[in-house]
Design a protein around this motif. Structure first.
Motif, PDB file in Angstrom:
ATOM      1  N   GLU A   1     131.415  16.118  58.680  1.00 23.18           N
ATOM      2  CA  GLU A   1     130.488  14.983  58.600  1.00 23.18           C
ATOM      3  C   GLU A   1     131.135  13.763  57.941  1.00 23.18           C
ATOM      4  O   GLU A   1     130.924  12.638  58.370  1.00 23.18           O
ATOM      5  CB  GLU A   1     129.222  15.397  57.831  1.00 23.18           C
ATOM      6  CG  GLU A   1     128.213  16.103  58.728  1.00 23.18           C
ATOM      7  CD  GLU A   1     127.218  16.956  57.934  1.00 23.18           C
ATOM      8  OE1 GLU A   1     127.107  16.777  56.699  1.00 23.18           O
ATOM      9  OE2 GLU A   1     126.561  17.814  58.562  1.00 23.18           O
ATOM     10  N   THR A   2     131.915  14.018  56.898  1.00 26.57           N
ATOM     11  CA  THR A   2     132.550  12.898  56.183  1.00 26.57           C
ATOM     12  C   THR A   2     134.022  13.218  55.887  1.00 26.57           C
ATOM     13  O   THR A   2     134.408  13.379  54.736  1.00 26.57           O
ATOM     14  CB  THR A   2     131.825  12.612  54.851  1.00 26.57           C
ATOM     15  OG1 THR A   2     131.714  13.859  54.120  1.00 26.57           O
ATOM     16  CG2 THR A   2     130.452  12.022  55.064  1.00 26.57           C
TER      17      THR A   2
ATOM     18  N   LYS B   1     136.236  11.663  53.101  1.00 29.19           N
ATOM     19  CA  LYS B   1     136.167  12.074  51.694  1.00 29.19           C
ATOM     20  C   LYS B   1     137.142  13.202  51.373  1.00 29.19           C
ATOM     21  O   LYS B   1     137.258  13.605  50.213  1.00 29.19           O
ATOM     22  CB  LYS B   1     134.750  12.561  51.364  1.00 29.19           C
ATOM     23  CG  LYS B   1     133.711  11.460  51.306  1.00 29.19           C
ATOM     24  CD  LYS B   1     132.418  12.038  50.749  1.00 29.19           C
ATOM     25  CE  LYS B   1     131.288  11.012  50.825  1.00 29.19           C
ATOM     26  NZ  LYS B   1     129.988  11.668  50.600  1.00 29.19           N
TER      27      LYS B   1
END
Ligand SMILES: [Zn+2]
Ligand SMILES: [Zn+2]
Length: 296
Positions: free
Chosen positions: A45-46, A49
């Motif tokens: 999702e990210t 990060k």
């Protein structure tokens, strides 16, 4: 996000001019929060990060370092398309799995160019401790201080580990089965069938060895790391060879008992490490369940 499984992107074209990244594993795993089982979902999702933990990305996949590497080279190919568990894999995922295999081949070819003595296994744990289906790409030296227990080794060296090529062949069998087509049921990985493999014997599967150490893990590990025979052949990366006998297994594992009928029988490659369908699972004898392998 524009990423998703429905994008029509040719992976070969995407990889054509790609510079192969340097393999540089992070010092430790992604810090675990209360929802550690969802860590792979967070990464897809990210991904921005988790840059230190990511080896490379393509439109359909994030390739990350395993947080608990069990060998010199140990990566995870994680589809961006959400597939929460192995039991959710169905014929609709065939193209995605074939792309994952192409990507694994691309990566392995380049890792082997740097370490020609290594061979690789690519596949999935049939019982996963983390959400989101992912495919391990692991060198078969298993030379890591993280390999501490028999089940760590067996989770990659028994039918508990489903080679990617076998998954593909099994799903193709489903798709071709008369009357099933796209309505074919998903694959099934009943714990009662697969977890007992983690409690099996430790047998050196280097090419031409076969020494059996029962459950004596320390002795086994000492032997495996110093055994002078070549590492076992690559697993899970090849197009399956049709009509191959199911009698022997590259990892020296016993062939699974299974009904060899129709599409099921066709899928008996890679040492007959078959994957359950509902029917095969029903036919399999019940066995006591064991613990899972933890980590990635
Ligand atoms: Zn040996
Ligand atoms: Zn895993």
């Amino acid at each position: 996000m524009a990423f998703g499984g429905s994008l029509h992107v040719d992976l070969s074209a995407e990889l054509e001019d790609r510079v192969f990244p340097t393999y540089s594993a992070p010092l430790g795993p992604i810090p675990q929060s209360s929802s550690w089982q969802d860590v792979l979902l967070k990464v897809i999702e990210t991904p921005e990060k988790y840059e230190d933990h990511i080896f490379m990305q393509t439109l359909k996949f994030v390739v990350m370092y395993d947080g608990y590497p069990k060998a010199n080279n140990h990566l995870l190919i994680v589809p961006r398309q959400k597939i929460l568990t192995p039991n959710a894999l169905n014929v609709g995922h065939l193209d995605l799995l074939k792309d994952a295999r192409r990507l694994a081949q691309w990566i392995v070819q380049r890792l082997r160019a740097k370490s020609p003595h290594l061979t690789f296994a690519c596949g999935m744990h049939t019982i996963a401790s983390l959400h989101q289906v992912h495919f391990h790409v692991i060198s078969q030296d298993f030379d890591s201080e993280r390999v501490k227990h028999a089940k760590h080794w067996l989770s990659f060296n028994s039918p508990f580990f489903a080679p990617l090529s076998l998954l593909i062949e099994q799903l193709e069998g489903h798709a071709n089965r008369k009357g099933w087509g796209s309505l074919a049921p998903p694959l099934e990985f009943p714990p009662a069938r697969y977890e007992p493999y983690l409690k099996g014997p430790l047998r050196c599967n280097r090419t031409g060895c076969g020494r059996d150490f029962g459950r004596e893990f320390k002795k086994f590990q000492q032997h495996y790391l110093s055994c002078t025979l070549p590492l076992p052949p690559n697993r899970g990366l090849d197009e399956p060879s049709r009509g191959k006998s199911a009698a022997s297994s590259p990892s020296g594992e016993p062939a699974l008992k299974k009904k060899k009928t129709g599409a099921e029988g066709e899928a008996a490659n890679e040492g007959a490490k078959s994957i359950s369908t509902a029917a095969a699972a029903a036919a399999a004898p019940a066995a006591p369940a064991g613990g899972d392998d933890g980590g990635g």
